[in-house]
Write an enzyme that holds these catalytic residues in place. Structure first.
Site, PDB file in Angstrom:
ATOM      1  N   SER A  49      43.014 113.114  -5.299  1.00  0.00           N
ATOM      2  CA  SER A  49      41.840 112.340  -4.869  1.00  0.00           C
ATOM      3  C   SER A  49      41.338 112.897  -3.538  1.00  0.00           C
ATOM      4  O   SER A  49      42.032 113.699  -2.889  1.00  0.00           O
ATOM      5  CB  SER A  49      42.229 110.870  -4.681  1.00  0.00           C
ATOM      6  OG  SER A  49      43.097 110.755  -3.561  1.00  0.00           O
ATOM      7  N   ASP A  81      40.011 114.230  -8.439  1.00  0.00           N
ATOM      8  CA  ASP A  81      39.835 112.862  -8.940  1.00  0.00           C
ATOM      9  C   ASP A  81      38.779 112.140  -8.097  1.00  0.00           C
ATOM     10  O   ASP A  81      38.861 112.117  -6.866  1.00  0.00           O
ATOM     11  CB  ASP A  81      41.204 112.160  -8.830  1.00  0.00           C
ATOM     12  CG  ASP A  81      41.235 110.798  -9.481  1.00  0.00           C
ATOM     13  OD1 ASP A  81      40.510 110.589 -10.472  1.00  0.00           O
ATOM     14  OD2 ASP A  81      42.019 109.941  -9.007  1.00  0.00           O
ATOM     15  N   ASP A 103      31.975 111.559  -9.304  1.00  0.00           N
ATOM     16  CA  ASP A 103      31.847 110.117  -9.529  1.00  0.00           C
ATOM     17  C   ASP A 103      30.598 109.625  -8.803  1.00  0.00           C
ATOM     18  O   ASP A 103      30.630 109.311  -7.620  1.00  0.00           O
ATOM     19  CB  ASP A 103      33.102 109.400  -9.025  1.00  0.00           C
ATOM     20  CG  ASP A 103      33.018 107.896  -9.233  1.00  0.00           C
ATOM     21  OD1 ASP A 103      31.969 107.410  -9.698  1.00  0.00           O
ATOM     22  OD2 ASP A 103      34.008 107.201  -8.927  1.00  0.00           O
ATOM     23  N   HIS A 179      41.516  99.920 -11.137  1.00  0.00           N
ATOM     24  CA  HIS A 179      42.490 100.637 -10.306  1.00  0.00           C
ATOM     25  C   HIS A 179      43.417  99.664  -9.568  1.00  0.00           C
ATOM     26  O   HIS A 179      42.954  98.645  -9.078  1.00  0.00           O
ATOM     27  CB  HIS A 179      41.764 101.495  -9.268  1.00  0.00           C
ATOM     28  CG  HIS A 179      40.949 102.598  -9.856  1.00  0.00           C
ATOM     29  ND1 HIS A 179      39.581 102.587  -9.871  1.00  0.00           N
ATOM     30  CD2 HIS A 179      41.316 103.753 -10.460  1.00  0.00           C
ATOM     31  CE1 HIS A 179      39.137 103.696 -10.450  1.00  0.00           C
ATOM     32  NE2 HIS A 179      40.169 104.417 -10.822  1.00  0.00           N
ATOM     33  N   HIS A 207      40.685 105.351 -16.814  1.00  0.00           N
ATOM     34  CA  HIS A 207      41.170 105.224 -15.430  1.00  0.00           C
ATOM     35  C   HIS A 207      41.924 103.903 -15.309  1.00  0.00           C
ATOM     36  O   HIS A 207      41.857 103.051 -16.181  1.00  0.00           O
ATOM     37  CB  HIS A 207      39.981 105.245 -14.456  1.00  0.00           C
ATOM     38  CG  HIS A 207      39.438 106.610 -14.223  1.00  0.00           C
ATOM     39  ND1 HIS A 207      39.458 107.215 -12.996  1.00  0.00           N
ATOM     40  CD2 HIS A 207      38.875 107.504 -15.072  1.00  0.00           C
ATOM     41  CE1 HIS A 207      38.924 108.427 -13.089  1.00  0.00           C
ATOM     42  NE2 HIS A 207      38.554 108.622 -14.345  1.00  0.00           N
ATOM     43  N   GLY A 208      42.614 103.735 -14.176  1.00  0.00           N
ATOM     44  CA  GLY A 208      43.309 102.475 -13.899  1.00  0.00           C
ATOM     45  C   GLY A 208      44.330 102.135 -14.965  1.00  0.00           C
ATOM     46  O   GLY A 208      44.456 100.976 -15.388  1.00  0.00           O
ATOM     47  N   SER A 210      47.735 102.436 -14.925  1.00  0.00           N
ATOM     48  CA  SER A 210      49.055 101.908 -14.539  1.00  0.00           C
ATOM     49  C   SER A 210      49.135 100.446 -14.943  1.00  0.00           C
ATOM     50  O   SER A 210      48.165  99.702 -14.769  1.00  0.00           O
ATOM     51  CB  SER A 210      49.245 101.999 -13.019  1.00  0.00           C
ATOM     52  OG  SER A 210      49.346 103.332 -12.617  1.00  0.00           O
ATOM     53  N   ASN A 229      44.667 108.305 -16.663  1.00  0.00           N
ATOM     54  CA  ASN A 229      44.947 108.450 -15.230  1.00  0.00           C
ATOM     55  C   ASN A 229      46.002 107.458 -14.747  1.00  0.00           C
ATOM     56  O   ASN A 229      45.864 106.246 -14.958  1.00  0.00           O
ATOM     57  CB  ASN A 229      43.670 108.206 -14.431  1.00  0.00           C
ATOM     58  CG  ASN A 229      42.688 109.349 -14.533  1.00  0.00           C
ATOM     59  OD1 ASN A 229      42.833 110.236 -15.353  1.00  0.00           O
ATOM     60  ND2 ASN A 229      41.672 109.317 -13.696  1.00  0.00           N
ATOM     61  N   ASP A 231      48.201 106.499 -11.231  1.00  0.00           N
ATOM     62  CA  ASP A 231      48.555 106.665  -9.821  1.00  0.00           C
ATOM     63  C   ASP A 231      49.501 105.546  -9.366  1.00  0.00           C
ATOM     64  O   ASP A 231      50.623 105.795  -8.930  1.00  0.00           O
ATOM     65  CB  ASP A 231      47.289 106.691  -8.956  1.00  0.00           C
ATOM     66  CG  ASP A 231      47.593 107.075  -7.522  1.00  0.00           C
ATOM     67  OD1 ASP A 231      48.771 107.370  -7.210  1.00  0.00           O
ATOM     68  OD2 ASP A 231      46.676 107.094  -6.685  1.00  0.00           O
TER      69      ASP A 231
HETATM   70  P1  13P Z   1      45.896 103.488 -11.261  1.00  0.00           P
HETATM   71  O1  13P Z   1      46.269 103.676  -9.831  1.00  0.00           O
HETATM   72  O2  13P Z   1      45.510 102.079 -11.557  1.00  0.00           O
HETATM   73  O3  13P Z   1      46.931 104.035 -12.174  1.00  0.00           O
HETATM   74  O4  13P Z   1      44.552 104.352 -11.516  1.00  0.00           O
HETATM   75  C1  13P Z   1      44.593 105.720 -11.345  1.00  0.00           C
HETATM   76  C2  13P Z   1      43.243 106.340 -11.519  1.00  0.00           C
HETATM   77  O5  13P Z   1      42.418 105.885 -12.267  1.00  0.00           O
HETATM   78  C3  13P Z   1      42.974 107.566 -10.744  1.00  0.00           C
HETATM   79  O6  13P Z   1      41.669 108.019 -10.958  1.00  0.00           O
HETATM   80  O1  G3H Z   2      41.537 106.160  -8.480  1.00  0.00           O
HETATM   81  C1  G3H Z   2      42.010 106.287  -7.364  1.00  0.00           C
HETATM   82  C2  G3H Z   2      43.353 106.891  -7.190  1.00  0.00           C
HETATM   83  O2  G3H Z   2      44.347 105.911  -7.376  1.00  0.00           O
HETATM   84  C3  G3H Z   2      43.453 107.565  -5.863  1.00  0.00           C
HETATM   85  O3  G3H Z   2      43.587 106.661  -4.829  1.00  0.00           O
HETATM   86  O4  G3H Z   2      41.922 107.416  -3.132  1.00  0.00           O
HETATM   87  O5  G3H Z   2      43.956 106.089  -2.473  1.00  0.00           O
HETATM   88  O6  G3H Z   2      44.181 108.466  -3.175  1.00  0.00           O
HETATM   89  P1  G3H Z   2      43.391 107.192  -3.292  1.00  0.00           P
HETATM   90 ZN    ZN Z   3      40.251 106.452 -11.249  1.00  0.00          ZN
END
Ligand code: 13P
Ligand code: G3H
Ligand code: ZN
Length: 285
Positions: A49, A81, A103, A179, A207-208, A210, A229, A231
């Protein structure tokens, strides 16, 4: 083997699975992802990111990813990202990223098309793939009503126009995920995923992801998702293991002793995701 995002996602689309795109912020996380990919035989996307580039530096992130990819027996792509800054995207092209996300989802459809098309035209000239977002994928902390949430979801007809006019390679869609950590279970609009996929016929990105239960992940893939995705689940597993170690070893001061358990815990979670996404044993030479 470092390859483009398009090459990785085309294989996933053809073979009906999803590639995990895992956020990297430091060396331990890069290693955790690559070791999990090698052990499960998965193609993988390392993604950074803007925050990660600010924290570690684009030189370090790209160098670590390149070393990891060159030594890996599995296909690897290096992806930006949620890129929002034109100059930073140009830097990523220069530093060997093989995929970038623009984005511009906060702008109007017209503006989003204009900004995205410019990035696609430049990136494709140098052989780099592009992901863009249509609809708005918020954070779990965003306090919005159901009506507001529906209004931010990706419109299938708009998606057709967006894909046609920008020429992008993969599309990030808003279909009910967010996210960050979920309070309850996310309600994913699977029919919307299916409808967008039928209309645009290119790899779709979730995305999002997790905290999304396995059954929902599998259904999302069946309906057309090819990039997932992750994170937050990496952050949590890493953090919990480091904290646990520090609690049990209050006098520990060697960063290797503290961060090592974080790397191991993250690797385990990442390998489980790869199996869940159906990318295990899909790596090719
Ligand atoms: P999460 O942190 O919810 O897994 O989302 C990750 C993401 O979408 C990064 O672009
Ligand atoms: O979608 C966002 C990712 O989880 C990255 O998060 O901008 O805190 O690195 P960050
Ligand atoms: Zn994302």
């Amino acid at each position: 083997m470092l390859i483009t995002g398009k090459q990785i996602l085309e294989h996933a689309e053809k073979n009906r699975y999803a590639v995990g795109a895992f956020n990297v912020n430091n060396m331990e996380i890069v290693q955790a992802i690559i070791e999990a990919a090698e052990e499960t035989g998965s193609p993988v996307i390392l993604q950074a990111s803007q925050g990660a580039l600010k924290y570690a530096g684009i030189e370090y992130i790209s160098a670590m990813a390149k070393v990891a990819a060159e030594n890996a027996s599995v296909p690897v792509a290096l992806h930006l990202d949620h890129g929002t800054d034109f100059k930073q995207i140009m830097m990523c092209l220069r530093y060997g990223f093989t995929s970038v996300m623009i984005d511009a989802s906060k702008y109007s459809l017209e503006e989003n098309i204009k900004i995205t098309k410019k990035i696609v035209d430049i990136s494709h000239t140098v052989g780099v793939s592009v992901e863009a977002e249509l609809g708005k994928i918020g954070g779990t902390e965003d306090d919005i009503s159901v009506d507001e949430r529906d209004a931010t979801m990706t419109d299938p007809e708009e998606a057709v126009r967006f894909v046609k006019e920008t020429g992008l390679d993969s599309l990030a869609i808003a279909v009910g995920t967010a996210h960050g950590p979920y309070k309850g279970e996310p309600k994913i609009d699977f029919d919307r995923i299916k409808s967008i996929k039928e209309k645009v016929g290119i790899p779709l990105v979730l995305h999002g992801s997790s905290g999304v239960p396995e059954s929902s992940i599998k259904k999302a893939i069946e309906n057309g998702i090819n990039k997932i995705n992750i994170d937050t689940d990496i952050r949590m597993s890493f953090n919990n293991a480091v904290r646990e170690f520090a609690k049990n070893n209050p006098n520990a001061y060697d960063p290797r002793k503290l961060l090592g358990p974080g790397r191991e815990a993250a690797k385990k979670v990442i390998a489980e995701k790869m199996i869940m996404f159906g990318s295990s044993n899909k790596a090719w030479k």
